[in-house]
Structures are given as C-alpha cells and as structure tokens.
Design an enzyme around this catalytic site. Structure first.
Site, PDB file in Angstrom:
ATOM      1  N   CYS A 112     -13.838 -70.866  54.631  1.00 56.11           N
ATOM      2  CA  CYS A 112     -12.789 -71.844  54.373  1.00 56.11           C
ATOM      3  C   CYS A 112     -12.180 -71.702  52.981  1.00 56.11           C
ATOM      4  O   CYS A 112     -11.190 -72.354  52.664  1.00 56.11           O
ATOM      5  CB  CYS A 112     -13.364 -73.238  54.557  1.00 56.11           C
ATOM      6  SG  CYS A 112     -14.340 -73.342  56.060  1.00 56.11           S
ATOM      7  N   HIS A 252     -10.957 -79.203  50.708  1.00 57.61           N
ATOM      8  CA  HIS A 252     -11.209 -78.654  52.043  1.00 57.61           C
ATOM      9  C   HIS A 252     -11.762 -79.769  52.935  1.00 57.61           C
ATOM     10  O   HIS A 252     -12.546 -80.605  52.482  1.00 57.61           O
ATOM     11  CB  HIS A 252     -12.214 -77.499  51.954  1.00 57.61           C
ATOM     12  CG  HIS A 252     -12.578 -76.969  53.299  1.00 57.61           C
ATOM     13  ND1 HIS A 252     -11.635 -76.532  54.198  1.00 57.61           N
ATOM     14  CD2 HIS A 252     -13.777 -76.837  53.916  1.00 57.61           C
ATOM     15  CE1 HIS A 252     -12.238 -76.150  55.301  1.00 57.61           C
ATOM     16  NE2 HIS A 252     -13.533 -76.325  55.161  1.00 57.61           N
ATOM     17  N   ASN A 282     -12.129 -79.323  60.977  1.00 58.27           N
ATOM     18  CA  ASN A 282     -12.198 -78.259  59.973  1.00 58.27           C
ATOM     19  C   ASN A 282     -11.438 -77.044  60.513  1.00 58.27           C
ATOM     20  O   ASN A 282     -11.852 -76.449  61.506  1.00 58.27           O
ATOM     21  CB  ASN A 282     -13.680 -77.922  59.728  1.00 58.27           C
ATOM     22  CG  ASN A 282     -13.873 -76.823  58.706  1.00 58.27           C
ATOM     23  OD1 ASN A 282     -12.922 -76.189  58.267  1.00 58.27           O
ATOM     24  ND2 ASN A 282     -15.122 -76.583  58.350  1.00 58.27           N
TER      25      ASN A 282
END
Ligand code: UT7
Length: 325
Positions: A112, A252, A282
């Site tokens: 990520c 994030h 996510n």
C-alpha cells in the site's frame, strides 16, 4: 521542487457490502464494521482489468492537468496486482493512453506504500532533469485474493488513483517526503508464491498457497501506527511545521482503528484526518491517490491548505508527503 498539476481517480461500479461477504464466508457486518470500519468496497467487473482501472484514473489526471498524453515524459505505476507478470503495467498503460515512447516502470511489491514511494522517485527524477511524470497507484485485489479466507478477503477493494507531476508550479507543491523500509519485517505481510523461492506450479495450486496472503494482522497494526505517525512528524519537522499547521492528513485506509490511533498519537482532531474506508475498504497503493483526488474533487482541500499524505505497506515500507496547495 516538483508540483502536482492534475489529479485523477476511478473506482469500479459494482458495490459489495459486508452482508454480501457474510453470505459467502463466516463473517458479519458487525465484525467487519467494528474491527475495521469498512462497510462496503468496489469490485471490478469482468471487462475490467488493472490496466483499464489505471487508464481511467490516468486519463482524468492528464485532463485535469490541462495536458494530453503527448505531454507525458515518464510513467510510474505502483501496483501489487499487475496486469501481467511481465512486462510492467506502466508499459501497457503507455500504449493504452497513446503516449510517446517514454520510459515507464512499475513499483511492484511495495504494498500500500507504492504510490507514495512512486511520488518520491518521481520528484527525484524531476529534480535531476525537468520532465512531466504520470504517477499511478492501482489495485485489482479482488481478482487475486483467496475469497475463502475471511481474515483477509473482506478487507480489500479495487480502485485507481493518479497524479501528474511536473517542474512548473501547479495545483500543489511537494514540499518534502520522508520514507523508509524495514526489510526484516517482510514476513508480516507477504504473498510468497509466484517468485523463484516458491514458483507458481501445480503444488502451489493444490495446496491453495498461490493466493494466500500471509498477514500477522496485529503486528501489521502496531507497525502501521508507529511508522505512519512518526513519518508524519518527521516530514513536518523537515519543513518547520507542526501538526497544528496541517489542514488535512490523508492516511492509508487499512483499518479505521489504525487511522484513529495515528490521529491520537499526532494529537489531531477528527475533522483534520480524512477517512473513506467505510466506502472503499483497503485499495492498496490506489488508496492515497484516490482519496487525494476525492478530496480535491469534493472541495475538501482548498487552495492554501497544507496536506500530509502517509502510507505503510508490505516490505515493511512507510512514507509521508507534505503538500502545499
Ligand atoms: O494493506 C494490508 C494491511 N493490512 C492491515 O493493515 C491489517 C492490520 N490489522 C488489522 O487491521 C486487524 O488486525 C484485522 C482487522 C486484520 C483483524 O482484527 P483483530 O482485532 O486483530 O482480530 P484478530 O486477528 O485478533 O482476530 C480476532 C478473531 C479471531 O477469532 P478467535 O481466534 O478470537 O476465535 C479471528 O478468527 O476474529 C476472527 N476473524 C473474523 N471473524 C469474523 C478474523 N476475520 C474475521 C472475519 N469475520 N472476517
């Protein structure tokens, strides 16, 4: 200095709710909501691929910059879910967009954190020699994860985000970036099959290991909180600012509890930390650029704002970016 000239984002139309997941595996809306904050996520349709998602977001960013594909001098794509194993998704994107034969490369395997790492590479390339760089974060995770593994599958969604970065003043200036990696923590978040250590073969398929994301959720959680909050403080130190000067932090989006813990460590109020995890889950390296685009589109970020992006991901990588709008 490098500057963001345009922003782009794209999510597939299909929405999958927690109840949809509860119909497939032993989970519940209550568990997913309480443990993660996620309510729904997007799932790419059969006609979509990593490349088409990237293409949609990139086209929006190029148009937003008032440029055309011809103006792009370099392409970086951050993804852990590439279109094909070889070559890079960035090469395919160059062709899809109709860009010139400019250099392209993927930042793969950074989880990520890939997009923020891509921004760091892009600004260094611009400092070395002025050019206009398209930086994309894209994931089509739902096609590669194990849909029977409730402990990971419910966490993810598909999306793409992009920016165009250039040497001339634009919509936002990249003031500074800090980033780091702790390779000794590689094992806490890994998909080990497909490389030379564990080739993708019949044994991998038979064992079901080929799409098994191995994740030490608790360890990832604590690393994420420590690394993101420290990275934000460090980047602010470097530009001589404090958390009180920041208009918006875009972290994030992996878990609402991680975001809340980072916010508390930083001492920031809820309204100064962006959250969209309930809508999208996510989305890996697409999360930060997609959220950034969403904030610009909806007027959540205004001219004059100081914005900090921060991310963490498999590696274990982390980074924070200070942007002056
Ligand atoms: O980019 C990827 C980054 N990944 C992350 O950031 C993950 C970071 N970690 C987390 O977000 C959290 O650790 C999770 C959301 C993954 C898990 O939350 P947790 O509070 O740490 O739960 P846990 O792993 O300790 O599991 C608690 C229980 C277990 O059952 P037992 O052993 O207590 O009986 C799990 O089997 O919850 C169970 N469980 C589930 N139950 C219902 C795990 N997944 C599910 C599920 N539905 N989907």
């Amino acid at each position: 200095m490098s500057h963001i000239l345009g922003f782009g984002g794209y999510v597939p139309e299909r929405v999958m709710t927690n109840d949809d997941w509860a119909a497939l595996v032993d989970t519940s809306d209550e568990w997913i909501t309480q443990r993660t904050g996620i309510k729904r996520r997007r799932v790419a349709g059969p006609d979509e691929s990593t490349l088409t998602l990237a293409g949609q977001a990139a086209a929006v960013a190029i148009k937003d910059a008032g440029l055309s594909a011809d103006d792009i001098d370099e392409i970086i794509v951050a993804t852990d879910t590439p279109e094909v194993y070889t070559p890079d998704t960035a090469a395919l994107l160059q062709d899809l967009l109709g860009c010139r034969n400019v250099p392209t490369y993927d930042l793969g395997g950074s989880g990520c954190a890939g997009f923020v790492q891509g921004l760091d590479v892009a600004r260094a390339r611009i400092a070395f020699s002025p050019r206009t760089i398209l930086v994309v974060g894209v994931e089509l995770i739902t096609r590669l994860i194990d849909w029977n593994d409730r402990s990971t599958a419910v966490l993810f969604g598909d999306a793409a985000g992009a920016v165009v970065l250039g040497p001339e003043p634009g919509r936002a200036t990249v003031l500074d970036i800090v980033s780091g990696t702790d390779g000794s923590a590689a094992g806490i978040l890994t998909l080990g099959v497909g490389g030379t250590r564990h080739p993708f073969n019949q044994a991998a398929i038979d064992s079901g290991a080929y799409n098994r994301l191995v994740m030490d959720g608790r360890r990832v959680f604590t690393e994420a909180v420590t690394r993101m909050s420290t990275a934000v403080s460090d980047v602010l130190d470097r530009i001589g600012k404090t958390v009180g000067d920041v208009d918006l932090v875009i972290p994030h989006q992996a878990n609402l509890r991680i975001i809340d813990a980072v916010r508390k460590k930083l001492g920031a109020e809820q309204e100064r930390v962006y959250v969209n995890i309930h809508e999208y889950g996510n989305t890996g390296s697409a999360t930060v650029p997609f959220a950034l685009w969403e904030c610009v589109e909806t007027g959540r970020i205004e001219k004059g704002d100081l914005v900090v992006l921060t991310a963490f991901g498999a590696g274990f990588h982390w980074a924070a970016v200070a942007l002056q709008f």
